[in-house]
Design a protein around this motif. Structure first.
Motif, PDB file in Angstrom:
ATOM      1  N   LYS A 130      31.022  16.446  43.280  1.00 15.46           N
ATOM      2  CA  LYS A 130      30.946  15.198  42.526  1.00 15.46           C
ATOM      3  C   LYS A 130      31.602  14.059  43.297  1.00 15.46           C
ATOM      4  O   LYS A 130      32.568  14.273  44.021  1.00 15.46           O
ATOM      5  CB  LYS A 130      31.630  15.351  41.168  1.00 15.46           C
ATOM      6  N   LEU A 131      31.067  12.859  43.118  1.00 19.29           N
ATOM      7  CA  LEU A 131      31.653  11.677  43.742  1.00 19.29           C
ATOM      8  C   LEU A 131      32.412  10.828  42.734  1.00 19.29           C
ATOM      9  O   LEU A 131      33.151   9.925  43.109  1.00 19.29           O
ATOM     10  CB  LEU A 131      30.566  10.829  44.404  1.00 19.29           C
ATOM     11  N   ILE A 132      32.215  11.101  41.447  1.00 20.45           N
ATOM     12  CA  ILE A 132      32.949  10.418  40.387  1.00 20.45           C
ATOM     13  C   ILE A 132      33.362  11.460  39.367  1.00 20.45           C
ATOM     14  O   ILE A 132      32.578  12.355  39.026  1.00 20.45           O
ATOM     15  CB  ILE A 132      32.138   9.271  39.749  1.00 20.45           C
ATOM     16  N   VAL A 133      34.600  11.384  38.916  1.00 20.51           N
ATOM     17  CA  VAL A 133      35.127  12.336  37.938  1.00 20.51           C
ATOM     18  C   VAL A 133      35.676  11.574  36.737  1.00 20.51           C
ATOM     19  O   VAL A 133      35.983  10.385  36.826  1.00 20.51           O
ATOM     20  CB  VAL A 133      36.233  13.240  38.542  1.00 20.51           C
ATOM     21  N   SER A 134      35.804  12.265  35.619  1.00 16.27           N
ATOM     22  CA  SER A 134      36.396  11.666  34.428  1.00 16.27           C
ATOM     23  C   SER A 134      37.911  11.787  34.500  1.00 16.27           C
ATOM     24  O   SER A 134      38.436  12.808  34.938  1.00 16.27           O
ATOM     25  CB  SER A 134      35.893  12.379  33.175  1.00 16.27           C
ATOM     26  N   CYS A 135      38.589  10.766  34.036  1.00 16.15           N
ATOM     27  CA  CYS A 135      40.045  10.761  34.043  1.00 16.15           C
ATOM     28  C   CYS A 135      40.563  11.757  33.005  1.00 16.15           C
ATOM     29  O   CYS A 135      40.133  11.726  31.848  1.00 16.15           O
ATOM     30  CB  CYS A 135      40.560   9.365  33.737  1.00 16.15           C
TER      31      CYS A 135
END
Length: 152
Positions: A130-135
Protein backbone atom coordinates in the motif's frame (compact mmCIF):
# COMPACT_ATOMS: atom_id res chain seq x y z
CA UNK A 1 20.72 21.23 17.28
CA UNK A 2 18.08 18.50 17.56
CA UNK A 3 18.49 15.30 19.46
CA UNK A 4 21.93 13.90 20.15
CA UNK A 5 20.52 10.41 19.58
CA UNK A 6 19.13 11.06 16.12
CA UNK A 7 21.07 11.93 12.97
CA UNK A 8 20.52 15.43 11.62
CA UNK A 9 20.60 15.84 7.84
CA UNK A 10 21.67 19.29 6.70
CA UNK A 11 22.43 18.74 3.01
CA UNK A 12 20.31 17.53 0.12
CA UNK A 13 22.68 14.67 -0.80
CA UNK A 14 22.37 13.35 2.78
CA UNK A 15 18.56 13.30 2.53
CA UNK A 16 18.72 11.74 -0.95
CA UNK A 17 21.03 9.00 0.33
CA UNK A 18 18.82 8.31 3.37
CA UNK A 19 15.72 7.95 1.17
CA UNK A 20 17.53 5.82 -1.41
CA UNK A 21 19.52 3.62 0.96
CA UNK A 22 16.94 2.83 3.67
CA UNK A 23 15.64 -0.55 2.53
CA UNK A 24 12.89 -2.68 4.11
CA UNK A 25 12.42 -0.09 6.85
CA UNK A 26 10.24 2.97 7.23
CA UNK A 27 12.28 6.16 6.99
CA UNK A 28 10.87 8.90 9.22
CA UNK A 29 12.07 12.39 8.32
CA UNK A 30 11.21 15.22 10.72
CA UNK A 31 11.42 18.58 8.96
CA UNK A 32 11.79 21.44 11.42
CA UNK A 33 14.04 23.75 13.34
CA UNK A 34 16.19 22.86 16.33
CA UNK A 35 15.11 25.97 18.26
CA UNK A 36 11.34 25.51 17.80
CA UNK A 37 9.48 24.33 20.93
CA UNK A 38 7.13 22.00 19.01
CA UNK A 39 10.10 20.47 17.17
CA UNK A 40 11.95 19.92 20.44
CA UNK A 41 8.89 18.15 21.90
CA UNK A 42 8.62 15.93 18.82
CA UNK A 43 12.39 15.27 18.82
CA UNK A 44 12.09 14.04 22.41
CA UNK A 45 9.33 11.60 21.42
CA UNK A 46 11.28 10.45 18.34
CA UNK A 47 14.47 9.91 20.35
CA UNK A 48 12.67 7.95 23.06
CA UNK A 49 10.95 5.80 20.41
CA UNK A 50 13.91 5.17 18.11
CA UNK A 51 15.11 2.04 19.91
CA UNK A 52 11.59 0.55 20.08
CA UNK A 53 11.06 0.91 16.33
CA UNK A 54 14.64 0.19 15.24
CA UNK A 55 13.73 -3.22 13.77
CA UNK A 56 11.35 -1.70 11.22
CA UNK A 57 12.09 2.05 11.05
CA UNK A 58 14.84 4.66 11.05
CA UNK A 59 14.39 8.26 12.20
CA UNK A 60 16.33 11.31 11.01
CA UNK A 61 15.94 15.03 11.59
CA UNK A 62 16.07 17.46 8.67
CA UNK A 63 17.26 21.00 9.28
CA UNK A 64 14.85 23.26 7.38
CA UNK A 65 17.08 26.31 7.66
CA UNK A 66 19.56 24.84 5.20
CA UNK A 67 19.24 26.44 1.76
CA UNK A 68 19.67 23.04 0.07
CA UNK A 69 16.50 21.73 1.76
CA UNK A 70 14.30 24.27 -0.04
CA UNK A 71 13.72 21.68 -2.80
CA UNK A 72 12.07 19.32 -0.30
CA UNK A 73 10.24 22.12 1.50
CA UNK A 74 8.69 23.26 -1.79
CA UNK A 75 7.97 19.74 -3.05
CA UNK A 76 6.21 18.61 0.12
CA UNK A 77 4.68 22.08 0.68
CA UNK A 78 6.03 22.36 4.21
CA UNK A 79 4.73 25.57 5.75
CA UNK A 80 3.95 24.39 9.29
CA UNK A 81 6.60 22.79 11.50
CA UNK A 82 7.29 20.20 12.61
CA UNK A 83 6.31 18.16 9.56
CA UNK A 84 7.02 14.43 9.54
CA UNK A 85 7.27 12.57 6.24
CA UNK A 86 7.45 8.80 5.82
CA UNK A 87 9.19 6.69 3.17
CA UNK A 88 9.51 2.96 2.54
CA UNK A 89 12.03 1.65 0.00
CA UNK A 90 12.38 5.16 -1.49
CA UNK A 91 8.59 5.39 -1.94
CA UNK A 92 6.74 8.26 -0.27
CA UNK A 93 4.15 6.80 2.12
CA UNK A 94 0.95 8.70 2.80
CA UNK A 95 -1.49 8.44 5.70
CA UNK A 96 -5.19 9.26 5.82
CA UNK A 97 -5.65 10.81 9.23
CA UNK A 98 -8.84 12.70 8.49
CA UNK A 99 -6.94 15.90 7.74
CA UNK A 100 -6.83 17.61 4.33
CA UNK A 101 -3.16 16.69 3.82
CA UNK A 102 -2.26 13.00 3.50
CA UNK A 103 1.37 13.59 2.51
CA UNK A 104 2.77 14.43 5.93
CA UNK A 105 2.06 14.53 9.66
CA UNK A 106 1.93 18.13 10.84
CA UNK A 107 2.67 18.86 14.47
CA UNK A 108 3.87 16.66 17.27
CA UNK A 109 2.54 13.35 18.49
CA UNK A 110 0.66 13.20 21.80
CA UNK A 111 2.84 10.40 23.13
CA UNK A 112 5.61 7.98 22.34
CA UNK A 113 3.04 5.20 21.84
CA UNK A 114 1.08 7.28 19.30
CA UNK A 115 4.24 7.70 17.21
CA UNK A 116 5.06 3.99 17.44
CA UNK A 117 1.50 3.08 16.41
CA UNK A 118 1.66 5.37 13.35
CA UNK A 119 5.04 4.05 12.19
CA UNK A 120 3.92 0.45 12.72
CA UNK A 121 0.75 1.07 10.67
CA UNK A 122 2.83 2.56 7.86
CA UNK A 123 5.25 -0.38 7.97
CA UNK A 124 2.44 -2.96 7.88
CA UNK A 125 0.75 -1.15 5.00
CA UNK A 126 4.01 -0.85 3.07
CA UNK A 127 4.69 -4.57 3.52
CA UNK A 128 1.31 -5.21 1.87
CA UNK A 129 2.21 -2.92 -1.04
CA UNK A 130 0.00 0.00 0.00
CA UNK A 131 1.06 3.58 -0.65
CA UNK A 132 -1.53 5.13 1.68
CA UNK A 133 -2.63 3.77 5.06
CA UNK A 134 -5.31 4.74 7.56
CA UNK A 135 -4.19 6.46 10.73
CA UNK A 136 -4.52 4.13 13.73
CA UNK A 137 -5.03 7.01 16.20
CA UNK A 138 -8.41 8.26 17.40
CA UNK A 139 -9.40 11.67 15.95
CA UNK A 140 -8.94 13.51 19.25
CA UNK A 141 -5.19 12.69 19.23
CA UNK A 142 -4.60 13.97 15.69
CA UNK A 143 -3.38 17.60 15.50
CA UNK A 144 -5.84 19.92 13.77
CA UNK A 145 -4.72 22.72 11.49
CA UNK A 146 -6.09 25.04 8.82
CA UNK A 147 -4.60 24.83 5.34
CA UNK A 148 -3.93 28.18 3.73
CA UNK A 149 -3.47 28.10 -0.01
CA UNK A 150 -1.32 30.73 -1.66
CA UNK A 151 -2.50 32.40 -4.89
CA UNK A 152 -5.87 30.62 -5.02
Amino acid sequence: MGSALLPTLRRKPEVDAAIRDTLDKVLVLRFGRADDAACLHLDDILAKSSWDISRFAMVALVDMDSEEMQVYIDYFDITLVPATIFFFNAQHMKMDSGTPDHTKWIGSFSSKQDFIDVVEAIFRGAMKGKLIVSCPLPPERIPKFQLLFKDV
